[in-house]
Design an enzyme around this catalytic site. Structure first.
Site, PDB file in Angstrom:
ATOM      1  N   TYR A 121       0.820  -1.201   0.000  1.00 29.66           N
ATOM      2  CA  TYR A 121       0.000   0.000   0.000  1.00 29.66           C
ATOM      3  C   TYR A 121       0.860   1.260   0.000  1.00 29.66           C
ATOM      4  O   TYR A 121       0.358   2.352  -0.301  1.00 29.66           O
ATOM      5  CB  TYR A 121      -0.921   0.054   1.226  1.00 29.66           C
ATOM      6  CG  TYR A 121      -1.946  -1.033   1.325  1.00 29.66           C
ATOM      7  CD1 TYR A 121      -2.126  -1.996   0.320  1.00 29.66           C
ATOM      8  CD2 TYR A 121      -2.763  -1.122   2.454  1.00 29.66           C
ATOM      9  CE1 TYR A 121      -3.078  -2.991   0.454  1.00 29.66           C
ATOM     10  CE2 TYR A 121      -3.719  -2.115   2.587  1.00 29.66           C
ATOM     11  CZ  TYR A 121      -3.854  -3.055   1.588  1.00 29.66           C
ATOM     12  OH  TYR A 121      -4.800  -4.047   1.717  1.00 29.66           O
ATOM     13  N   HIS A 170       0.542 -11.766   2.188  1.00 31.14           N
ATOM     14  CA  HIS A 170      -0.472 -11.046   1.419  1.00 31.14           C
ATOM     15  C   HIS A 170      -1.090 -11.892   0.310  1.00 31.14           C
ATOM     16  O   HIS A 170      -2.314 -11.883   0.118  1.00 31.14           O
ATOM     17  CB  HIS A 170       0.146  -9.773   0.830  1.00 31.14           C
ATOM     18  CG  HIS A 170      -0.848  -8.697   0.526  1.00 31.14           C
ATOM     19  ND1 HIS A 170      -0.516  -7.372   0.396  1.00 31.14           N
ATOM     20  CD2 HIS A 170      -2.197  -8.747   0.320  1.00 31.14           C
ATOM     21  CE1 HIS A 170      -1.590  -6.664   0.135  1.00 31.14           C
ATOM     22  NE2 HIS A 170      -2.626  -7.469   0.074  1.00 31.14           N
TER      23      HIS A 170
END
Length: 269
Positions: A43, A103
């Site tokens: 991010y 992730h």
């Protein structure tokens, strides 16, 4: 005292741009009552999330902080997983996170190479819990065979248009938590007649209904919100109660819609 239990709702922090907004957003979210903040290496906002926590009046030990590393192409090799974990902590400005996820189970991911390094981070106190994200039931079973640390949570896209029955059943069978990203399907829930009707019945919005449905399932939603008004509105779902008929109607929705349909997701293999 460290916050041990996963709060029932959290703040998602993904954005394509204006990543520095998350300093103020996180600070505001904590001030209005959030105690669970979710971010990720990819991010590119961990430093801002960490700064938002430090600026708030809420003690760090009262914030359940989660991040993710090992994306499908970051880091470049499994040998760098340990360094990637350390990088997350450094950017967040913390000694440890409460929850560290893998992730994606793709690209460089290899369970026998990557997961032992998560165990090492767990044993070293760099994370209080280990989680996985975007796994299939088969990959979850494979991971459980390797992980020494208890599997604490699995984060996936989940909402009334993507109900994830098989993954939810797996979480109940193996006693780990489900965390739902994109719990409002990027606004698509507002266009679902059943959700509109239930919302009208309770004098709320389809967003409240979607979040309340997840909460009723025992799932922790992490909706993104960048305004104080939306943050407060999402928290209101904690006070909403759906009746059995509401839940049955939502469970019966046949339309399926996936917001995050990455080619490297295991559902596309």
């Amino acid at each position: 005292m460290v916050l041990e239990e996963l709060p029932r709702i959290g703040l998602g922090t993904y954005s394509d741009d204006n990543r520095d907004q998350w300093t103020g957003n996180v600070e505001t979210a904590l001030e209005v009552g959030y105690r669970h903040v979710d971010t990720a290496q990819v991010y590119e906002n961990e430093q801002y999330v960490g700064e938002g926590i430090r600026r708030s009046s809420v003690d760090r030990d009262d914030v359940f902080l989660a991040t993710k590393t090992v994306h499908h192409d970051v880091p470049a090799s499994a040998d760098e997983v340990g360094a990637a974990i350390d990088g997350c902590l450094e950017r967040l400005g913390v000694d440890a996170v409460d929850l560290l996820y893998v992730h994606w189970p793709s690209g460089i991911y290899d369970h026998e190479t990557v997961l032992p390094q998560y165990d090492e981070a767990y044993e070293a106190g760099k994370t209080r819990h280990v989680g996985l994200s975007n796994f299939s039931p088969e990959l979850l079973a494979e991971a459980r065979e390797v992980l020494d640390a208890p599997l604490y949570a699995h984060q996936v896209e989940m909402h009334p248009l993507l109900q994830q029955e098989e993954l939810l059943a797996d979480s109940r069978d193996h006693d780990y938590r489900m965390v739902a990203y994109s719990p409002l399907a990027k606004g698509e829930v507002f266009e679902v007649p059943v959700l509109q009707e239930i919302a009208d019945k309770h004098d709320v919005t389809p967003a409240h209904v979607s979040l309340a449905w997840l909460l009723e399932k025992g799932v922790t939603p992490i909706p993104k919100a960048s305004s104080e008004a939306h943050m407060r509105a999402n928290l209101e779902a904690l006070e909403m109660e759906l009746d059995d008929e509401d839940v049955e109607r939502i469970d019966s929705i046949e339309r399926e819609y996936r917001v995050i349909d990455a080619g490297h997701g295991p559902w596309n293999w």
